[in-house]
Design an enzyme around this catalytic site. Structure first.
Site, PDB file in Angstrom:
ATOM      1  CG  ASP A   1       6.145  10.396 -18.350  1.00  0.00           C
ATOM      2  OD1 ASP A   1       7.242  10.967 -18.169  1.00  0.00           O
ATOM      3  OD2 ASP A   1       5.454   9.954 -17.416  1.00  0.00           O
TER       4      ASP A   1
ATOM      5  NE  ARG B   1       0.790  18.219  -5.443  1.00  0.00           N
ATOM      6  CZ  ARG B   1       0.400  17.082  -4.904  1.00  0.00           C
ATOM      7  NH1 ARG B   1      -0.738  16.525  -5.299  1.00  0.00           N
ATOM      8  NH2 ARG B   1       1.123  16.498  -3.966  1.00  0.00           N
TER       9      ARG B   1
ATOM     10  CD  GLU C   1      -5.555  21.639  -3.436  1.00  0.00           C
ATOM     11  OE1 GLU C   1      -5.117  20.818  -2.631  1.00  0.00           O
ATOM     12  OE2 GLU C   1      -6.011  21.320  -4.537  1.00  0.00           O
TER      13      GLU C   1
ATOM     14  CG  HIS D   1      -5.928  17.311  -2.512  1.00  0.00           C
ATOM     15  ND1 HIS D   1      -5.012  18.299  -2.761  1.00  0.00           N
ATOM     16  CD2 HIS D   1      -5.284  16.153  -2.770  1.00  0.00           C
ATOM     17  CE1 HIS D   1      -3.863  17.766  -3.135  1.00  0.00           C
ATOM     18  NE2 HIS D   1      -4.011  16.460  -3.142  1.00  0.00           N
TER      19      HIS D   1
END
Length: 333
Positions: free
Chosen positions: A173, A234, A263, A300
Site C-alpha cells: 500500500d 475494480r 464490465e 459485481h
C-alpha cells in the site's frame, strides 16, 4: 417541497426512503439508471437532489440537464461514475457511503477464493450431472503466502481473515497501517516483491490514475508459477489481456473475479455504450475470460448483503439530514 429523484432503485430501497421521507419531500423513484441518453421530465430537471448507484453515468452531459442540482447522494463508496470536475465547477456536493461493506467484501473475497482453489462449484455441477467422483484436486490456504494489495478499510479486514486461515501475510500500500502491522505481525513490501513471493494475490485498492493496470504483463512475469489472483476491487486494476494470456499458458493457476475491466459491456442493458476500439477489444477478451475453466467470475455482488445494504440506506439518509441541517456532510467527497 423539495424534490429528490432516486435512480436505479430496488424495491427495498424505495420502501425505506418512502417510510423515512414521505412527508418531507416530493419523492420520485426510477428503476432505471441515469445515463447521458436518459430522457428526464420537467420535475427531474428542476430537482435539487438526486441519488444514484454506480451503474449510473453522471457525465457533464448528464448533469447539465439538472438546472438546480445542489446535492448528489451516491449509494456507493466509489464515485468514478460522477464527473467530479464538473460538480466542483457548479458547487454540487457529492456524498458517498464509505465503509458500508468492509467485512462484506472481505468475506466475499475469501468465499470466491475458496470456491476457486477447492473447485466447489465445479464439484456441485458435476454431482448434479451424475458424477460422484469428479476431479476436484485443490489447494489448501494453510501456510500459503497471501499478498494483499491495498490495506484500507476492506484490505485490513482481509488481513484478519487471512490470519484466521494461518496464512503468511504480506501487503502493499502507498500508506502503511502501522496499527495493522503491529497487531497482526504483517510485512509491508514493494509491489514487485509481493508479486514474486505470493501464492495468492488479492486486490483491495481503489482505482486511480496511478493504480490503473497495476497488475500488467511485467508484474505477472514476476509472479510465481501457479499463482492465484482474486479481484473484488475494480476490474481496471488488472490488464485484462495480460491476465487472459497468463491464465491460458498456466502462469496464473486461476482467477476469482467479482469485477471486470470495462464490465458495462457484459450487461445487456448497455451493450453498445462507449465501444471504442480499445473497449471493444477488452469486451471481447472479457467474453473469452468468462469461458475459461480456471476462472470464477461473479456479477459485481461482493457488496450485496442485508447488513451492507442497510448501512448504505442509513448513511444516505444521514448524508441528506446533515445537508438539510446545514452541517458539514461527513461523507462528502
Amino acid at each position: 417541497m423539495q424534490t429528490i429523484v432516486f435512480y436505479d432503485v430496488k424495491c427495498y430501497e424505495r420502501e425505506f426512503f418512502e417510510k423515512e421521507l414521505f412527508d418531507k419531500f416530493n419523492l420520485e423513484f426510477k428503476e432505471y439508471e441515469l445515463l447521458p441518453e436518459t430522457d428526464i421530465s420537467y420535475v427531474e430537471e428542476n430537482a435539487e437532489i438526486i441519488s444514484v448507484f454506480t451503474s449510473s453515468r453522471l457525465t457533464k452531459e448528464t448533469l447539465e440537464k439538472y438546472k438546480n442540482l445542489k446535492l448528489i447522494l451516491t449509494r456507493s463508496v466509489g464515485y468514478s461514475h460522477i464527473d467530479m470536475d464538473y460538480c466542483n465547477s457548479r458547487n454540487i456536493i457529492v456524498a458517498n457511503t464509505p465503509h458500508y461493506g468492509d467485512y462484506t467484501v472481505a468475506e466475499f473475497s475469501f468465499g470466491i477464493l475458496l470456491n476457486l482453489v477447492r473447485r466447489i462449484c465445479y464439484g456441485v455441477n458435476e454431482l448434479k450431472n451424475g458424477d460422484m467422483y469428479p476431479e476436484t484436486f485443490g489447494m489448501e490456504l494453510y501456510d500459503k503466502t497471501i499478498g494483499i494489495i491495498g490495506t484500507g478499510s476492506i484490505g485490513s479486514k482481509a488481513v484478519k481473515i487471512a490470519k484466521g486461515f494461518s496464512m503468511n501475510v504480506m501487503c502493499y500500500d502507498v500508506y502503511h497501517n502501522e496499527n495493522l502491522e503491529r497487531e497482526f505481525n504483517i510485512k509491508y513490501v514493494d509491489i514487485d516483491t509481493l508479486c514474486k513471493l505470493s501464492d495468492v494475490i488479492t486486490l483491495h485498492a481503489p482505482l486511480t490514475t496511478s493504480s490503473y493496470h497495476l497488475i500488467d504483463r511485467n508484474k505477472i512475469a514476476l509472479m510465481k508459477d501457479n499463482v492465484v489472483i482474486v479481484n473484488t476491487a475494480r476490474g481496471e486494476l488488472i490488464d485484462t489481456e495480460a491476465l487472459y494470456d497468463a491464465l491460458l499458458d498456466g502462469k496464473i493457476k486461476g482467477a476469482a473475479l467479482d469485477v471486470l475491466e470495462f464490465e458495462d459491456t457484459i450487461s445487456s442493458k448497455r451493450p453498445g455504450e462507449n465501444l471504442n476500439l480499445k473497449n471493444l477489444r477488452t469486451s471481447l477478451i472479457n467474453s473469452k475470460l468468462l469461458n475459461l475453466d480456471n476462472v470464477i467470475a461473479t456479477p459485481h455482488i461482493a457488496y450485496d448483503t442485508k447488513e451492507a445494504v442497510d448501512r448504505i440506506l442509513n448513511m444516505t439518509l444521514q448524508n441528506l439530514t446533515e445537508y438539510l441541517s446545514g452541517d458539514k456532510i461527513k461523507n462528502s467527497v
